[in-house]
Design a protein around this motif. Sequence first.
Motif, short mmCIF file in Angstrom:
data_model
loop_
_atom_site.label_atom_id
_atom_site.label_comp_id
_atom_site.label_asym_id
_atom_site.label_seq_id
_atom_site.Cartn_x
_atom_site.Cartn_y
_atom_site.Cartn_z
N HIS A 68 -63.72 -47.85 3.10
CA HIS A 68 -64.21 -46.36 3.16
C HIS A 68 -64.75 -45.78 2.00
CE1 HIS A 68 -61.37 -46.94 6.42
NE2 HIS A 68 -60.50 -46.90 5.84
N SER A 69 -64.83 -46.33 0.58
CA SER A 69 -65.12 -45.56 -0.47
C SER A 69 -66.48 -45.37 -0.54
CB SER A 69 -64.53 -46.41 -1.55
OG SER A 69 -65.20 -47.84 -1.77
N GLY A 70 -67.25 -46.10 -0.36
CA GLY A 70 -68.56 -45.99 -0.82
C GLY A 70 -69.17 -46.12 -2.12
N PRO A 71 -69.11 -47.44 -2.75
CA PRO A 71 -69.49 -47.80 -4.18
C PRO A 71 -70.42 -46.80 -4.71
CG PRO A 71 -69.12 -49.84 -2.71
CD PRO A 71 -69.32 -48.48 -1.86
N GLU A 72 -70.21 -46.74 -6.01
CA GLU A 72 -71.19 -45.73 -6.41
C GLU A 72 -72.03 -46.31 -7.55
OE1 GLU A 72 -69.27 -41.94 -7.78
OE2 GLU A 72 -67.98 -42.06 -6.16
N GLY A 73 -71.73 -47.61 -8.12
CA GLY A 73 -72.54 -48.33 -9.05
C GLY A 73 -72.10 -49.72 -9.20
N LYS A 74 -72.46 -50.54 -10.26
CA LYS A 74 -72.51 -51.95 -10.37
C LYS A 74 -71.87 -52.38 -11.67
CE LYS A 74 -76.11 -52.78 -7.03
NZ LYS A 74 -77.66 -53.84 -6.98
N ILE A 75 -71.06 -53.34 -11.80
CA ILE A 75 -70.92 -54.05 -13.17
C ILE A 75 -71.10 -55.57 -13.02
CG2 ILE A 75 -69.30 -52.03 -14.07
CD1 ILE A 75 -66.80 -54.07 -13.37
N PHE A 76 -71.52 -56.05 -14.09
CA PHE A 76 -71.38 -57.60 -13.92
C PHE A 76 -70.53 -58.20 -15.01
CE2 PHE A 76 -75.26 -55.58 -12.39
CZ PHE A 76 -75.77 -56.68 -11.31
N ILE A 77 -69.86 -59.12 -14.92
CA ILE A 77 -68.83 -59.83 -15.71
C ILE A 77 -69.20 -61.26 -15.81
CG2 ILE A 77 -67.12 -57.91 -14.78
CD1 ILE A 77 -66.00 -60.40 -13.04
N ASN A 78 -68.54 -61.89 -16.77
CA ASN A 78 -68.74 -63.24 -17.17
C ASN A 78 -67.95 -64.06 -16.20
OD1 ASN A 78 -66.24 -63.58 -18.18
ND2 ASN A 78 -66.89 -62.57 -20.16
N GLN A 79 -68.37 -65.32 -16.24
CA GLN A 79 -67.76 -66.35 -15.40
C GLN A 79 -66.24 -66.45 -15.68
OE1 GLN A 79 -70.55 -65.88 -13.43
NE2 GLN A 79 -69.73 -67.73 -12.40
N GLN A 80 -65.60 -66.44 -16.69
CA GLN A 80 -64.47 -66.51 -17.01
C GLN A 80 -63.69 -65.46 -16.52
OE1 GLN A 80 -62.60 -69.12 -18.53
NE2 GLN A 80 -61.08 -68.02 -17.56
N ALA A 81 -64.12 -64.15 -16.54
CA ALA A 81 -63.63 -62.98 -16.00
C ALA A 81 -63.20 -63.22 -14.36
CB ALA A 81 -64.25 -61.73 -16.46
N LYS A 82 -64.57 -63.65 -13.90
CA LYS A 82 -64.31 -63.97 -12.34
C LYS A 82 -63.32 -64.61 -11.94
CE LYS A 82 -67.16 -65.70 -9.00
NZ LYS A 82 -68.46 -66.57 -8.55
N SER A 83 -63.24 -65.73 -12.77
CA SER A 83 -61.92 -66.85 -12.47
C SER A 83 -60.60 -66.27 -12.74
CB SER A 83 -62.09 -68.19 -13.34
OG SER A 83 -61.08 -68.98 -13.07
N ASN A 84 -60.57 -65.22 -13.85
CA ASN A 84 -59.31 -64.87 -14.17
C ASN A 84 -58.90 -63.74 -13.10
OD1 ASN A 84 -59.35 -66.14 -16.50
ND2 ASN A 84 -60.01 -64.36 -17.66
#
Length: 373
Positions: free
Chosen positions: A281-297
């Motif tokens: 329902h939220s309707g995302p308002e922007g984007k962030i890009f994270i590193n691969q380690q953070a993705k795994s975390n």
Amino acid sequence: MSDGDKQANQIKRVVIKIGSSSLTSTHGEISRKKLEKLVEQIVELKDAGYETAVVSSGAVAAGYRKLGCIERPTTLPEKQAAASIGQGLLMESYSELFLSHGYVASQILITRSDFSDEIRYENMKNTLNVLLDRGIIPIINENDTVTVDRLKFGDNDTLSAKVAALIDADQLLILSDINGLYTDNPNKNPDAKMLEKVFSITPEIEAAAGGSDSSVGTGGMKSKIAAFKIAMASGIHSFLGKAGTPDILMDAVQGKAKGTYFEIKPDAFNLDHEQQWIAFHSGPEGKIFINQQAKSNIINEKICIALEDIIEVNGSFDEGAVVRIFDETKEEIGLGRINYSSDALIQKNVQEKPVIEQESFVYAKDFMALETV
């Protein structure tokens, strides 16, 4: 105790979606005979102790002939004008029939923006819970007379799934002019087989979903699959069956109806209310890009996203907004409610709170319906 009896005892709150073709005559007007039969079945559920909410199509189909149109209108103003006539006729019929059985019906008209606004979302949930707790039967429809195309649900299949999740329904029953989900279009392929049980929406199932075969409805099998995605991700058992089948509703909640059951595995991951709102329902308002380690975390270790994990910020958003989250390869990971504005992140003006907390993160593979946001 049989499996059917056990399931019936467990299911107490049911959302029933009724399509236009299940309510209207071949002339496009409300069929009193069809409506009476459906109301009688809903009353049977009520008498058996079930709480029932009805998501009912049919407003445009019921009103367009009285607007003076020979065929179902195609322009937005005519559709909205027809809905303004038909919704009153539809609600009048429901109210009269339920009152004749000793039950009160209420009307709730909803737009997509009612879900995307958190305050209105909570108000809807509270209102529906009061009605259901007091034995009232809410009749829910999209507010077609005021909704613009970009804010429409598109069909009541999606609306019914979102309502079911909103009120923590035990089961969603979608009644249609087809008696279940097939491996292919049964009208074109005589070898198509009906699936009795579905535990996950696979690419093969999505590929088999076609368009609408009804001249009075808007939702085809594709929209129903999208609805079942939402329901299943929210931990709600669902059923698809043919509206004209005798005793279809009682048989469906007892697990013995002819149709397709969409069932939740005992170990399946279910979204909580916060995650449901973020995902659907939220309707995302922007984007962030994270590193691969953070993705795994955050996916595997359930570790929050910190400022040092972010490699790029796109768009403008305030604290508390929902943003899309990508990894370094531009692959979308999921959605999350952010604790800082875009300006604060760019300026690295953050406090002790993480950028996105684990409980406010929704992994795309967990809710399977990113395209519905």
